[in-house]
Design a protein around this motif. Sequence first.
Motif, short mmCIF file in Angstrom:
data_model
loop_
_atom_site.label_atom_id
_atom_site.label_comp_id
_atom_site.label_asym_id
_atom_site.label_seq_id
_atom_site.Cartn_x
_atom_site.Cartn_y
_atom_site.Cartn_z
N PRO A 258 -7.18 1.65 6.05
CA PRO A 258 -6.82 0.24 6.28
C PRO A 258 -7.19 -0.21 7.69
O PRO A 258 -7.39 0.60 8.60
CB PRO A 258 -5.30 0.23 6.09
N THR A 259 -7.28 -1.50 7.85
CA THR A 259 -7.49 -2.09 9.18
C THR A 259 -6.15 -2.21 9.90
O THR A 259 -5.10 -2.25 9.25
CB THR A 259 -8.13 -3.48 9.04
N GLN B 249 -6.72 -13.72 8.14
CA GLN B 249 -5.58 -14.56 7.80
C GLN B 249 -5.22 -15.54 8.91
O GLN B 249 -4.23 -16.26 8.80
CB GLN B 249 -4.37 -13.69 7.47
N CYS C 38 -12.95 -10.27 11.20
CA CYS C 38 -12.30 -10.97 12.30
C CYS C 38 -13.28 -11.96 12.95
O CYS C 38 -14.49 -11.73 12.99
CB CYS C 38 -11.78 -10.00 13.36
N ASP D 280 -7.75 -12.37 12.91
CA ASP D 280 -8.01 -11.69 11.65
C ASP D 280 -8.30 -12.68 10.53
O ASP D 280 -8.18 -13.90 10.73
CB ASP D 280 -6.85 -10.75 11.29
N TRP E 64 -4.76 -4.76 11.34
CA TRP E 64 -4.02 -5.99 11.01
C TRP E 64 -3.44 -5.97 9.60
O TRP E 64 -2.51 -6.71 9.32
CB TRP E 64 -4.90 -7.21 11.23
N SER E 65 -3.97 -5.13 8.72
CA SER E 65 -3.36 -5.02 7.39
C SER E 65 -2.05 -4.25 7.45
O SER E 65 -1.24 -4.32 6.52
CB SER E 65 -4.32 -4.33 6.42
N ASP F 53 -15.15 -6.22 9.86
CA ASP F 53 -14.17 -6.37 8.79
C ASP F 53 -13.55 -7.75 8.72
O ASP F 53 -12.44 -7.91 8.21
CB ASP F 53 -13.08 -5.31 8.95
N TRP G 5 -10.81 4.17 9.17
CA TRP G 5 -11.13 2.75 9.31
C TRP G 5 -12.63 2.56 9.49
O TRP G 5 -13.24 1.68 8.87
CB TRP G 5 -10.35 2.18 10.48
#
Length: 261
Positions: A248-249, A172, A150, A170, A251-252, A148, A242
């Motif tokens: 969602p993940t 971001q 990372c 992640d 980290w989200s 996803d 997941w």
Amino acid sequence: MSTSTTRRIRGSRRRRSFDLRATAVYFALLALLLVVLGFVVRAAGAVAERRPVWTAVLCLVAASAAVLALRGRRRRHLAERAAQQAAAALQEATRTALDALEAPAEECPRSRVPTVDGMPADDRAPVDYEALDPDGFEQAVAALCERDGCSSVEVVGGAGDLGADVVAVDPQGRRVIVQCKRYGDGNRVGSQELQRFGGTCFTVHEADVAAVVTTSEFTAPAVEYAAQCGIVCVDGQALRAWSEGTGPTPWSLGHQTPTAP
């Protein structure tokens, strides 16, 4: 009358001049060919198992280049042109082999079930995380993180890990620390385990996002403590969502500024 003896002077053989420039060019091309051959052998070893056809092509090209290099002592000018052509062919084959290595990662869809222990999972059925051993569960969670988006994903669980089993960055750019708890039914993650993880995930591991992923559930005090500290709790149901790409993940859901316990 004196008779003079005339000594016959033999003409000296004309020695062949030494061409320094041509010799330097020859050895430079030979060195370049050896460097390219080494790089190709290294790349070919990486794709040998998944791309046997390319491995055979690279071996044939390398053998041809070696034969041409041996013949170069007698036919120097022909060998120079052949070495240039062989180097170009090897570079093209290397680029193609590297593209073949990168293609599976680019074509991997987000909803694809991760690979566990080197064996591809069936896309139509979710992974049975409860059937994995603790090490396999950590590897599976790391595969989900990498799938996803990372980067720098590492499995660091073991003795002295201070609560960190998977470390990643992640999409971001935030540092993600994950603790994996592969528990059976009826064995829930308690607040004491969350407190031990909360004491190291931010201060020691410098996490931007801290998460505990389990195949089971969390107790109510554990969920309350995690909410106060900014730790993401992923239970078995959320893990399956997941994994299937419907949830969602971690980290989200991560908190940007956790509250100190």
